[in-house]
Design a protein around this motif. Structure first.
Motif, PDB file in Angstrom:
ATOM      1  N   ALA A 149       5.561 -21.425 -46.571  1.00 25.60           N
ATOM      2  CA  ALA A 149       6.083 -22.175 -45.426  1.00 25.60           C
ATOM      3  C   ALA A 149       7.247 -23.066 -45.844  1.00 25.60           C
ATOM      4  CB  ALA A 149       4.964 -23.015 -44.814  1.00 25.60           C
ATOM      5  N   GLU A 150       7.108 -23.725 -46.977  1.00 22.44           N
ATOM      6  CA  GLU A 150       8.162 -24.632 -47.436  1.00 22.44           C
ATOM      7  C   GLU A 150       9.467 -23.876 -47.677  1.00 22.44           C
ATOM      8  OE1 GLU A 150       8.680 -28.361 -50.539  1.00 22.44           O
ATOM      9  OE2 GLU A 150       6.979 -27.000 -50.759  1.00 22.44           O
ATOM     10  N   ALA A 151       9.368 -22.641 -48.146  1.00 18.68           N
ATOM     11  CA  ALA A 151      10.571 -21.853 -48.415  1.00 18.68           C
ATOM     12  C   ALA A 151      11.355 -21.538 -47.142  1.00 18.68           C
ATOM     13  CB  ALA A 151      10.186 -20.558 -49.130  1.00 18.68           C
ATOM     14  N   ARG A 152      10.721 -21.653 -45.981  1.00 13.78           N
ATOM     15  CA  ARG A 152      11.380 -21.317 -44.720  1.00 13.78           C
ATOM     16  C   ARG A 152      11.967 -22.537 -44.019  1.00 13.78           C
ATOM     17  NH1 ARG A 152       8.060 -16.665 -41.567  1.00 13.78           N
ATOM     18  NH2 ARG A 152      10.148 -16.417 -40.689  1.00 13.78           N
ATOM     19  N   LEU A 153      11.712 -23.726 -44.528  1.00 16.85           N
ATOM     20  CA  LEU A 153      12.245 -24.933 -43.905  1.00 16.85           C
ATOM     21  C   LEU A 153      13.756 -25.006 -44.066  1.00 16.85           C
ATOM     22  CD1 LEU A 153       9.576 -27.552 -45.055  1.00 16.85           C
ATOM     23  CD2 LEU A 153       9.674 -26.284 -42.897  1.00 16.85           C
ATOM     24  N   ARG A 154      14.413 -25.633 -43.068  1.00 16.17           N
ATOM     25  CA  ARG A 154      15.865 -25.767 -43.090  1.00 16.17           C
ATOM     26  C   ARG A 154      16.239 -27.203 -42.765  1.00 16.17           C
ATOM     27  NH1 ARG A 154      18.578 -21.019 -39.666  1.00 16.17           N
ATOM     28  NH2 ARG A 154      20.417 -22.044 -40.556  1.00 16.17           N
ATOM     29  N   PRO A 155      17.443 -27.617 -43.129  1.00 18.19           N
ATOM     30  CA  PRO A 155      17.867 -28.992 -42.820  1.00 18.19           C
ATOM     31  C   PRO A 155      17.861 -29.274 -41.316  1.00 18.19           C
ATOM     32  CG  PRO A 155      19.324 -27.990 -44.447  1.00 18.19           C
ATOM     33  CD  PRO A 155      18.445 -26.889 -43.928  1.00 18.19           C
ATOM     34  N   GLN A 156      17.631 -30.531 -40.988  1.00 17.84           N
ATOM     35  CA  GLN A 156      17.583 -30.995 -39.600  1.00 17.84           C
ATOM     36  C   GLN A 156      18.800 -31.876 -39.331  1.00 17.84           C
ATOM     37  OE1 GLN A 156      15.054 -30.249 -37.452  1.00 17.84           O
ATOM     38  NE2 GLN A 156      15.863 -31.457 -35.736  1.00 17.84           N
ATOM     39  N   SER A 157      19.404 -31.725 -38.151  1.00 16.21           N
ATOM     40  CA  SER A 157      20.597 -32.515 -37.866  1.00 16.21           C
ATOM     41  C   SER A 157      20.259 -33.991 -37.696  1.00 16.21           C
ATOM     42  CB  SER A 157      21.290 -32.006 -36.595  1.00 16.21           C
ATOM     43  OG  SER A 157      20.625 -32.452 -35.429  1.00 16.21           O
ATOM     44  N   ILE A 158      21.162 -34.852 -38.148  1.00 19.03           N
ATOM     45  CA  ILE A 158      21.000 -36.296 -37.965  1.00 19.03           C
ATOM     46  C   ILE A 158      21.019 -36.647 -36.485  1.00 19.03           C
ATOM     47  CG2 ILE A 158      22.111 -38.534 -38.335  1.00 19.03           C
ATOM     48  CD1 ILE A 158      23.010 -37.503 -41.077  1.00 19.03           C
TER      49      ILE A 158
END
Length: 233
Positions: A149-158
């Motif tokens: 699951a962690e490998a699929r996380l992506r940055p979140q916009s500010i």
């Protein structure tokens, strides 16, 4: 979207920060087996690597999806997803209920960052990287499942974290909150606020991500909540 023959109704699943619609894949079969028609969405604030898409872009995407669904629709929103879901559902005639799963239940004028005083530029673009997910998001998953699951996380916009609500649909629409008892991610202040604001509060002995760690338990809980929450006084 996965239809069923004899549907109990429609569920729209709105994911939280850093995630995507992939996070619901283990939960969806249990919901469908329980008679729900299920739709998911990928929020632009995660899909847009430039960091220019904010909370209002997410809310527009959710509202466009809602406008294409036959009612009644129950919206299940996880964590940050509660913010654009609440903005989008305001005035939507087909939304019958909101369920906030370890979700942010904000008042008009609040952003995700504002109640806890996060030091983020209100007009800033760019992204925020995922937190240490094993400890904060997936503490009750196996090491292998947490790593996947962690490998699929992506940055979140500010911008998604700092743009402030102009509508709060949980006020007029019957709304429930699911408190995750082993949650290491949701700030305690936000959890207390949600428990005070929701018309009904339910509990699950899970981490912040029960759609991955406890899908078999989460699905019937959602089913028992849907349609039972009384309106706020």
């Amino acid at each position: 979207m996965t239809p069923t023959v004899d549907s109990r109704g429609h569920l729209l699943l709105v994911h939280g920060a850093w995630h995507g619609s992939w996070c619901w894949q283990q939960l969806e079969p249990h919901l469908v087996a329980d008679g729900w028609t299920v739709s998911t969405i990928d929020l632009p604030s995660v899909a847009d690597d430039s960091g220019t898409a904010g909370m209002f872009d997410d809310a527009r995407a959710v509202r466009e999806r809602l406008d294409g669904l036959d009612g009644p629709v129950v919206v299940l929103a996880h964590s940050y997803g509660g913010v654009p879901a609440s903005q989008a559902a305001a005035g939507a005639p087909n939304v019958s209920q909101l369920i906030f799963l370890a979700g942010y239940m904000l008042e008009v004028g609040e952003s995700l960052a504002s109640p806890v005083g996060w030091d983020l530029p209100e007009e800033g673009e760019g992204t925020v990287p995922p937190p240490p997910a094993r400890e904060s998001l997936y503490s009750d998953l196996s090491d292998e499942d947490a790593a996947q699951a962690e490998a699929r996380l992506r940055p979140q916009s500010i911008r998604s974290l700092t743009e402030r609500l102009t509508a709060a649909a949980w006020t007029p629409i019957p709304s429930a909150y699911v408190h995750c008892e082993k949650d290491q991610a949701l700030p305690p202040l936000i959890d207390r606020m949600a428990q005070e604001r929701a018309a009904a509060v339910y509990r699950l002995p899970s981490s912040h991500s029960p759609f991955l760690s406890m899908p078999r338990e989460l699905a019937p809980l959602v089913g028992s909540i849907a349609g039972t929450t009384a309106g706020r006084p």
